[in-house]
Design a protein around this motif. Sequence first.
Motif, PDB file in Angstrom:
ATOM      1  N   PRO A   1       0.888  -1.297   0.059  1.00  0.00           N
ATOM      2  CA  PRO A   1       0.043   0.003  -0.027  1.00  0.00           C
ATOM      3  C   PRO A   1       0.664   1.326  -0.128  1.00  0.00           C
ATOM      4  O   PRO A   1       0.260   2.280  -0.710  1.00  0.00           O
ATOM      5  CB  PRO A   1      -0.810  -0.199   1.408  1.00  0.00           C
ATOM      6  N   TYR A   2       2.010   1.011   0.771  1.00  0.00           N
ATOM      7  CA  TYR A   2       2.784   2.572   0.611  1.00  0.00           C
ATOM      8  C   TYR A   2       3.329   2.857  -0.819  1.00  0.00           C
ATOM      9  O   TYR A   2       3.459   3.950  -0.906  1.00  0.00           O
ATOM     10  CB  TYR A   2       3.981   2.374   1.636  1.00  0.00           C
TER      11      TYR A   2
ATOM     12  N   ARG B   1       1.837   1.953  -3.566  1.00  0.00           N
ATOM     13  CA  ARG B   1       0.678   2.403  -4.394  1.00  0.00           C
ATOM     14  C   ARG B   1       0.486   3.959  -4.021  1.00  0.00           C
ATOM     15  O   ARG B   1       0.154   4.455  -4.959  1.00  0.00           O
ATOM     16  CB  ARG B   1      -0.505   1.535  -4.006  1.00  0.00           C
ATOM     17  N   GLU B   2       0.505   4.321  -2.661  1.00  0.00           N
ATOM     18  CA  GLU B   2       0.160   5.658  -2.408  1.00  0.00           C
ATOM     19  C   GLU B   2       1.274   6.724  -2.884  1.00  0.00           C
ATOM     20  O   GLU B   2       0.968   7.624  -3.437  1.00  0.00           O
ATOM     21  CB  GLU B   2       0.217   5.850  -0.748  1.00  0.00           C
ATOM     22  N   ARG B   3       2.759   6.051  -2.958  1.00  0.00           N
ATOM     23  CA  ARG B   3       3.486   7.250  -3.535  1.00  0.00           C
ATOM     24  C   ARG B   3       3.481   7.332  -4.923  1.00  0.00           C
ATOM     25  O   ARG B   3       3.750   8.328  -5.543  1.00  0.00           O
ATOM     26  CB  ARG B   3       4.859   6.703  -3.024  1.00  0.00           C
TER      27      ARG B   3
ATOM     28  N   GLU C   1       0.760   9.377  -5.870  1.00  0.00           N
ATOM     29  CA  GLU C   1       0.928  10.907  -5.838  1.00  0.00           C
ATOM     30  C   GLU C   1       1.815  11.236  -6.913  1.00  0.00           C
ATOM     31  O   GLU C   1       1.484  12.480  -7.646  1.00  0.00           O
ATOM     32  CB  GLU C   1       1.775  11.112  -4.306  1.00  0.00           C
TER      33      GLU C   1
ATOM     34  N   LYS D   1      -5.543   8.573  -7.707  1.00  0.00           N
ATOM     35  CA  LYS D   1      -6.214   7.944  -6.545  1.00  0.00           C
ATOM     36  C   LYS D   1      -5.520   6.405  -6.523  1.00  0.00           C
ATOM     37  O   LYS D   1      -5.507   5.759  -7.490  1.00  0.00           O
ATOM     38  CB  LYS D   1      -7.875   7.675  -6.421  1.00  0.00           C
ATOM     39  N   PRO D   2      -5.078   6.080  -5.235  1.00  0.00           N
ATOM     40  CA  PRO D   2      -4.294   4.863  -5.104  1.00  0.00           C
ATOM     41  C   PRO D   2      -5.291   3.670  -5.321  1.00  0.00           C
ATOM     42  O   PRO D   2      -6.340   3.858  -5.002  1.00  0.00           O
ATOM     43  CB  PRO D   2      -3.688   4.862  -3.856  1.00  0.00           C
TER      44      PRO D   2
ATOM     45  N   GLN E   1      -6.895   0.220  -4.495  1.00  0.00           N
ATOM     46  CA  GLN E   1      -7.004  -0.620  -3.282  1.00  0.00           C
ATOM     47  C   GLN E   1      -6.612  -1.787  -3.404  1.00  0.00           C
ATOM     48  O   GLN E   1      -6.664  -2.559  -4.518  1.00  0.00           O
ATOM     49  CB  GLN E   1      -8.522  -0.526  -2.829  1.00  0.00           C
TER      50      GLN E   1
END
Length: 275
Positions: free
Chosen positions: A258-259, A261-263, A266, A271-272, A274
């Motif tokens: 998940p980290y 995906r989030e970066r 960004e 939107k990341p 799920q």
Amino acid sequence: MDEQRSAGGLALRLKELADGLADPDRDLDDLAAIEAEFVTAGRRELIPSIEAYLAAAVEAGDWYARHVLARILAKTAGRTSLASLLRAYSRDLGDDQNSLSTTLCVLAREDPAAAREILLLYAVSGDGDLRRAAIWLLGFVPEPTDLNLLALAAHDSDEQIQRAVAGTLESHGADPAAVDLLLDLLDDSSPQVRISALSALGFIREPRTLRKIRLLANDDTPRVRAWVAIALGRFPALEPADLSTSTVLARLAADADPYVRERAAEACHLKPLQG
């Protein structure tokens, strides 16, 4: 005579401060008042005593005493305190040291030539912690001649020194030799060293580094993959034709971690996804 008594009184007051800082039941308000006295006094004849108390605080592992005494020393001795402050800073006592690191940067920049004499000596010291600190601070007063020293330190067995090298290489910008050293650090066995190199390359934003940065999108360590996304996101806005980078970021936006995906999201302003 009054001045002598004043100096003697301040020496006793300094000992009172040092003893209070060493007391686990210390009264922080009382100590802050004494600290303010010394910050205002600026009595240079006390510098050797302040340095001795500071060294003792570091040896005892007392980060708060280091913070207080380093501030007094910096205010009293100015840029001539850089060597003592750097030795104190080099020891990891568990605090963030933001105040002391800022002080060191300011002092080094006040007189770069004098600072560099000290830093170049410490950067080849046998003390690994001191070497790391000196290499880090060289990044705030860089000269092209530092690159030979940094090339040797980049292959050090201590990953903390290698990470300091990466940060200092960033201060050399797009200098080809500095960029080449950072690209070499992307091959290091330590994930933390690879991350430090990615961070520096992301700030330098040299187009020729993109290919190798993208290769680390396949790295086994999730945080390295995340930093690939962060670094790529720092480059200028992607051109429509830049399919390679867009493809890598899209893949990282669907990463299992998940980290990551989030970066990546960004970096792509998405939107990341799920998991």
